[in-house]
Write an enzyme that holds these catalytic residues in place. Structure first.
Site, PDB file in Angstrom:
ATOM      1  N   SER A 174      20.867 -62.257  15.780  1.00  0.00           N
ATOM      2  CA  SER A 174      21.720 -61.237  15.189  1.00  0.00           C
ATOM      3  C   SER A 174      20.923 -60.405  14.182  1.00  0.00           C
ATOM      4  CB  SER A 174      22.956 -61.908  14.564  1.00  0.00           C
ATOM      5  OG  SER A 174      23.949 -60.975  14.253  1.00  0.00           O
ATOM      6  N   ASP A 254      28.968 -60.631  23.672  1.00  0.00           N
ATOM      7  CA  ASP A 254      28.551 -59.893  22.484  1.00  0.00           C
ATOM      8  C   ASP A 254      29.332 -58.583  22.413  1.00  0.00           C
ATOM      9  OD1 ASP A 254      26.586 -61.017  20.746  1.00  0.00           O
ATOM     10  OD2 ASP A 254      25.060 -60.819  22.298  1.00  0.00           O
ATOM     11  N   HIS A 286      28.993 -64.069  20.707  1.00  0.00           N
ATOM     12  CA  HIS A 286      27.849 -63.919  19.810  1.00  0.00           C
ATOM     13  C   HIS A 286      27.522 -65.202  19.057  1.00  0.00           C
ATOM     14  CE1 HIS A 286      25.175 -61.506  17.235  1.00  0.00           C
ATOM     15  NE2 HIS A 286      25.666 -62.168  16.193  1.00  0.00           N
TER      16      HIS A 286
END
Length: 310
Positions: A174, A254, A286
């Site tokens: 991330s 995601d 995610h």
């Protein structure tokens, strides 16, 4: 468990931007509400708190099995420390992991669960802490500098904890994938007196590689974006210095922007002949996807182990 009308509860949870009257496009095909949601993982992964709690608990369990990590200092501020989970193997490769948290959260302690399979397979794992963006005046440049310093410390001191300085690998998730990506364009010889090919491989998971979209999203409320930050920390615009083989990965659940950013970065790398592979984690959101890095049979665990030849 079923909810009303026999529909699974998970299916009733709304993901994506909230209902709203469509406004003018502000970036690509997004209006402002849609763009803000596309850079807010919680809008697309409603179990984020549950997965976070699971990661904390699993990290505690891993420390119970492996023992407390060696905690070393790499910089002058209190936060600049690295947790090192050591393997028993001598002169072992080192895996450096840069945690995520939207640039404003996360910790080395909270992602310790990723270390166990690497330690068992014969590699050290180094997980640095670094300042949240709010603690450095909103500056991503300061955060990137800390991450570079942490990696540089490992490069210079790997031998002190039994690591092989010629086999250092990097991963990030991330916002941590963004910061790890920024380390790929560092001139390690010039800035740290280290080998130019310090990093032998990188795994970037669900990251951001161009900051134009984030800059005009709601993230600008806590990040001090300016032209220098956008330009210098958008690594997709600086591919020439990248010589490290890179695996780019994203999850099929995601947000649309994190998916697009991953595909575009991999395509840009490929277009200029850089060594790159693209992986898609089907069926993961995610927060769930990075858990597979702590599993030697998971998609990310296998990718990292293969990268490190473990």
């Amino acid at each position: 468990m079923l909810g009303g009308l026999g529909v699974p509860l998970l299916a009733q949870q709304k993901v994506g931007p909230p209902p709203h009257e469509h406004g003018p496009k502000v970036f690509l095909d997004y209006d402002q509400v849609e763009l803000d949601a596309a850079y807010d993982q919680a809008a697309y992964a409603t179990n984020n708190a549950q997965v976070g709690e699971r990661g904390q608990r699993n990290s505690d369990l891993v420390r119970g099995r492996l023992g407390a990590p060696l905690r070393v200092t790499y910089g002058s501020s209190a936060i600049e420390k690295i947790d090192i989970y050591k393997t028993a193997k001598a002169n072992a490769p080192v895996h450096i992991f840069i945690h995520g948290g939207a640039w404003r959260g996360g910790s080395a302690r909270g992602v310790g669960y990723i270390a166990e399979p690497f330690v068992i397979a014969g590699a050290h794992v180094a997980i640095p802490d670094f300042a949240p963006v709010l603690d450095v005046g909103g500056s991503l440049l300061a955060m990137a500098a800390q991450v570079r310093s942490a990696i540089g410390w490992v490069g210079k001191n790997a031998g002190s904890f039994g690591g092989d300085p010629k086999r250092i690998y990097l991963s990030g998730h991330s916002s941590g994938a963004h910061l790890a990506g920024c380390a790929l364009v560092v001139d390690w010889a010039k800035e740290f007196g280290l080998s130019p090919d310090l990093l032998k491989g990188a795994l970037l998971v669900s990251g951001m590689y161009d900051l134009k979209g984030p800059r005009i999203s709601s993230r600008h409320e806590y990040v001090r974006f300016d032209d220098e930050t956008e330009e210098s920390l958008s690594i997709q615009r600086h591919l020439d210095p990248i010589h490290t083989p890179v695996t780019v990965a994203y999850a099929s659940f995601d947000t649309p922007e994190f998916q697009r950013q991953s595909r575009d970065f991999a395509s840009a790398m490929r277009a200029v002949g850089k060594p790159v592979e693209l992986l898609v984690g089907q069926g993961y959101n995610h927060f769930e996807f990075i858990e597979t890095l702590g599993n030697p049979y998971g998609i990310l665990g296998r990718a990292a182990m293969g990268m490190m030849k473990l």
